[in-house]
Design an enzyme around this catalytic site. Structure first.
Site, mmCIF file in Angstrom:
data_model
loop_
_atom_site.group_PDB
_atom_site.id
_atom_site.type_symbol
_atom_site.label_atom_id
_atom_site.label_comp_id
_atom_site.label_asym_id
_atom_site.label_seq_id
_atom_site.Cartn_x
_atom_site.Cartn_y
_atom_site.Cartn_z
ATOM 1 N N ARG A 1 -5.343 13.456 2.745
ATOM 2 C CA ARG A 1 -5.887 12.467 3.670
ATOM 3 C C ARG A 1 -6.678 11.424 2.890
ATOM 4 O O ARG A 1 -7.699 11.729 2.270
ATOM 5 C CB ARG A 1 -6.770 13.111 4.725
ATOM 6 C CG ARG A 1 -7.098 12.123 5.853
ATOM 7 C CD ARG A 1 -8.243 12.558 6.721
ATOM 8 N NE ARG A 1 -8.014 13.865 7.307
ATOM 9 C CZ ARG A 1 -8.977 14.778 7.471
ATOM 10 N NH1 ARG A 1 -10.187 14.521 7.071
ATOM 11 N NH2 ARG A 1 -8.716 15.937 8.023
ATOM 12 N N HIS B 1 0.819 -1.216 0.000
ATOM 13 C CA HIS B 1 0.000 0.000 0.000
ATOM 14 C C HIS B 1 0.855 1.269 0.000
ATOM 15 O O HIS B 1 0.688 2.161 -0.840
ATOM 16 C CB HIS B 1 -0.916 0.035 1.232
ATOM 17 C CG HIS B 1 -1.867 -1.116 1.326
ATOM 18 N ND1 HIS B 1 -2.318 -1.806 0.226
ATOM 19 C CD2 HIS B 1 -2.462 -1.695 2.402
ATOM 20 C CE1 HIS B 1 -3.153 -2.758 0.623
ATOM 21 N NE2 HIS B 1 -3.251 -2.709 1.945
ATOM 22 N N ARG C 1 1.308 7.110 20.008
ATOM 23 C CA ARG C 1 1.739 7.461 18.651
ATOM 24 C C ARG C 1 2.724 6.437 18.087
ATOM 25 O O ARG C 1 3.117 6.530 16.926
ATOM 26 C CB ARG C 1 2.433 8.834 18.658
ATOM 27 C CG ARG C 1 1.479 10.012 18.745
ATOM 28 C CD ARG C 1 2.233 11.333 18.889
ATOM 29 N NE ARG C 1 3.408 11.431 18.044
ATOM 30 C CZ ARG C 1 3.403 11.767 16.757
ATOM 31 N NH1 ARG C 1 2.250 12.027 16.163
ATOM 32 N NH2 ARG C 1 4.514 11.853 16.078
#
Length: 521
Positions: free
Chosen positions: A402, A271, A496
């Site tokens: 995005r 991807h 994160r």
């Protein structure tokens, strides 16, 4: 999308005709849509998760919106003994059927059929072929599509049986193959050689569903349809490019499958690398699929094999302070994961493209499970402003694409804060699709890609040489991780990721400020 649903059959025919290659258009001219040569779509592995959650819903949506040629028949094949009614029941929770679509939905299932058989025996495929021939009678030309919604372990035997028994006699045959396309260079090349011995390259559709996403497909238009971006799309203006894929959940009891591949094989090698090639490639000669894929391959050839020194690997551990029971469990707490597994659930890798446009610009690929949010995006960070007169208050401009959730394109920039004071703040030029295109339903990635297969367009599918170059970049790293049993850095569920990843990004010219506030519409 509402326009699509109201298409007449003749309008749908024009849509299909415009999408077909020139050498496949001849038989469409001068005939009515309902007299097109028959198409049969065969789902191999029809009883599995992928088929019921993605393939059958996609076929229903395309049928509902009149985007498939007529007549099209759907045939499922799997080892499980099922009736069509049982198959329908398995698929129904994922079909998204509205009350006013019930009649059309019934029509769809009347076109569905099912054959039970094994994947390693020719006898089952002979029965499948006999079934297909029932729906092709009275036609001189018929077209067949085979979707391999199957584990890679049976690809070899299934494709041999398709070739020997199930090929269309006078029409075309196309085979759609799901990732993973091998585990490394050797296994991928073996699969490619095997497929090449059975089919031509234009019969093979290696599907990467990320190439069907709206904002990934928009990269071509954004880059080559706008003068404003072109002059700055280079090493003189761009400091770094970060491509991110984040999931806020762990393996959820399915760690046994994930542990076979890990996050690099599952997300990064396919991807994220595909997105990188679209961001970084040169302008193609045309929009023809091979011209586009030629440029993507050129980019990949400019990337050296990845070294462990340019990678951070992580594995999530439970967060005991969380109120979410799932978040308290780490990767190794999943009972399906082998004890003591070193499989990474997070990876950050820094790639460099050795060509004139991108020399010295780090491309940072970052992906992981059990992180703080769900997000997939491309973040292009520009160089610091030269001759700064604002005492270091100006932060870098960023172009953010995005991909999900909530498709958007925005540019982060510095402006004066409203009011008397001469202060600065970060804001954005914003194109959020949900705000700009209210009420628009964007097609699912699989809708786009399966329709492309019907139309014969390979633009958004992975070519053999693309696959080979992708594995060349990642195979040495993967082998070293496995041979040396490299232990990943632990990170807390819902964080994160490892702090070492942020440090590596910083040393590779990516500045994270943490001060930007997104104004959600």
């Amino acid at each position: 999308m509402e326009k699509v649903r109201k298409m007449s059959t003749e309008e749908s025919l024009r849509f299909i005709r415009q999408s077909l290659k020139s050498d496949e258009m001849d038989h469409l001219e001068g005939i009515h849509f309902d007299r097109l040569y028959p198409h049969v779509f065969v789902t191999l592995g029809a009883s599995g998760d992928l088929a019921r959650k993605k393939i059958y819903p996609t076929l229903w949506w395309l049928f509902r919106d009149n985007l498939l040629p007529k007549p099209t028949t759907f045939v499922g094949y799997a080892r499980t003994n099922l009736t069509v009614d049982q198959l329908r029941e398995k698929c129904h929770p994922y079909m998204k059927v509205k009350p006013d679509e019930q009649e059309k939905y019934e029509e769809f299932w009347k076109l569905n059929h099912y054959v039970a058989g094994t994947y390693d025996s020719q006898k089952g495929f002979e029965a499948l072929n006999n079934e297909l021939m029932k729906y092709e009678q009275n036609y001189q030309i018929t077209h067949r599509l085979f979707y391999l919604a199957l584990p890679p372990s049976v690809f070899e035997s299934v494709t041999v049986h398709i070739r020997n028994v199930c090929m269309s006699n006078k029409g075309w045959t196309r085979v759609i193959i799901e990732k993973p396309f091998g585990r490394d260079t050797v296994t991928s090349q073996y699969l490619s050689d095997h497929l090449a011995s059975l089919f031509k390259e234009d019969q093979i559709y290696r599907i990467d569903h990320y190439l069907g996403k709206e904002m990934v497909q928009n990269l071509m238009t954004l880059r080559f349809g706008n003068r404003v971006f072109g002059p700055t799309w280079n090493r003189d203006n761009i400091a770094s490019v970060q491509i991110t894929f984040k999931e806020p959940f762990g393996t959820q009891g399915r760690g046994g499958y994930f542990d076979e591949f890990g996050i690099i094989r599952d997300v990064m090698q396919n991807h994220l690398l595909q997105i990188l090639s679209l961001v970084a490639m040169e302008k193609p000669v045309s929009c023809h699929p091979d011209d586009i894929r030629d440029e993507k391959v050129k980019v990949l050839k400019c990337i050296k094999s990845l070294e462990l020194e340019n990678v951070v690997l992580g594995q999530y551990v439970g967060n005991p302070e969380s109120t979410d029971p799932d978040a308290r469990l780490g990767y190794l707490d999943d009972s399906t994961v082998p004890a003591g597994s070193n499989t990474p659930t997070f990876a950050l890798a820094v790639l460099r493209i050795n060509n004139e446009r991108w020399d010295g610009v780090p491309f940072i690929l970052k992906c992981g499970k059990a992180l703080n949010e769900r997000k997939a995006e491309v973040r292009i960070q520009y160089q610091d402003v030269s001759g700064d007169i604002f005492d270091g208050k100006a932060k870098r401009n960023e172009l953010v694409i995005r991909v999900q959730p909530g498709e958007a394109l925005y540019i982060k920039m510095m402006t004066k804060s409203p009011g008397i004071a001469f202060d600065m703040e970060e804001t954005e030029l914003d194109l959020t699709y949900g705000y700009r295109y209210k009420g628009l339903k964007l097609p699912d990635a699989y809708e786009r890609l399966i329709l492309d297969v019907f139309c014969g367009s390979q633009m958004h599918f992975v070519r053999n040489d693309e696959l080979s170059e992708a594995w060349r970049i990642f195979t040495p790293l993967l082998h070293r991780i496995e041979n040396e049993k490299i232990k990943p850095v632990p990170y807390s569920y819902g964080s994160r990721g490892p702090k070492e990843a942020d440090e590596m990004a910083k040393t590779n010219n990516f500045n994270y400020y943490g001060s930007y506030k997104w104004a959600r519409h």
